[in-house]
Write an enzyme that holds these catalytic residues in place. Sequence first.
Site, PDB file in Angstrom:
ATOM      1  N   CYS A 166      37.405  32.356 -52.294  1.00  0.00           N
ATOM      2  CA  CYS A 166      37.147  32.906 -53.636  1.00  0.00           C
ATOM      3  C   CYS A 166      36.318  34.191 -53.568  1.00  0.00           C
ATOM      4  CB  CYS A 166      36.456  31.866 -54.509  1.00  0.00           C
ATOM      5  SG  CYS A 166      37.384  30.318 -54.645  1.00  0.00           S
ATOM      6  N   GLU A 167      35.170  34.146 -52.886  1.00  0.00           N
ATOM      7  CA  GLU A 167      34.310  35.339 -52.824  1.00  0.00           C
ATOM      8  C   GLU A 167      34.953  36.456 -52.009  1.00  0.00           C
ATOM      9  OE1 GLU A 167      31.927  35.586 -54.784  1.00  0.00           O
ATOM     10  OE2 GLU A 167      31.377  33.510 -55.227  1.00  0.00           O
ATOM     11  N   ALA A 168      35.649  36.077 -50.945  1.00  0.00           N
ATOM     12  CA  ALA A 168      36.325  37.094 -50.122  1.00  0.00           C
ATOM     13  C   ALA A 168      37.439  37.777 -50.912  1.00  0.00           C
ATOM     14  CB  ALA A 168      36.891  36.454 -48.859  1.00  0.00           C
TER      15      ALA A 168
END
Length: 257
Positions: A166-168
């Site tokens: 998700c963050e990547a």
Amino acid sequence: SQCKAMTVKFTVELDIERLTGQTYTDFIKNLRRSLATWYLHGVPVLPLYNQEADPRGFDLKLTFRGQVTTVRIHRDDLVLRGYQMQGAGKWLELERPSTQTGHLIEGSELLEFGPSYEELAAAAQQDILDISYNKNALQDAVSKLAVSTNTRDRARSLIVVSQMFCEATRFVDIANHFAFNLESSEPVKLPQWMQNDLEKNWVRFSFMILKSNADPCYKFEPQTIYGKIIKTADELLNFLGIVEQHPDTRSPPCAAG
């Protein structure tokens, strides 16, 4: 009010055993393209975040040496909402039973913690910045999610998956950091500036970028990322791998001139 169950728009699969820095990078870039409804200066923009319509999700099926877990992610905001253990059929949803919001995943069993990093870290009894994020950590996370019923292991594994997917997907620097260090034999930590300057501001940055693009009278407030002053929305956009599209950014612009 009872929320409606999430409809799954697509499924992507990834075998962690053969993952390299390059195939990880390619996977994240392809995922951004799959999620895009339009592009702003070449950067993908998510579907309009809609709280009224049926929520949309996508499934990420992760395998490692015969072990399988599938995580379900909310498509409009990239929040990990639940997962399925190996062969279990039943979904486990990141939501405390006490919240009374109903199930986003039909027939799911509610876990004892919600999807926020605060709740995940509390359940994992470990700080986000103390957890390792590399191929070894990802393999361990898949194995644990496939079979473990231990709350700490589950929560820590969900943090690893959320950060590395998700963050990547949200941030170029985070994807690059994980890709570059993926095959490291040493633990790989998330730098504090990425958490403070990037992750905690994705919704706000997305809003500022789209508002600047839509409204000529919008005044962009300079932002600080890793000690550098970011003076324009275009400059800020360079940090984002994908932009969240909030309904408020579509309000009619002011009468310019």
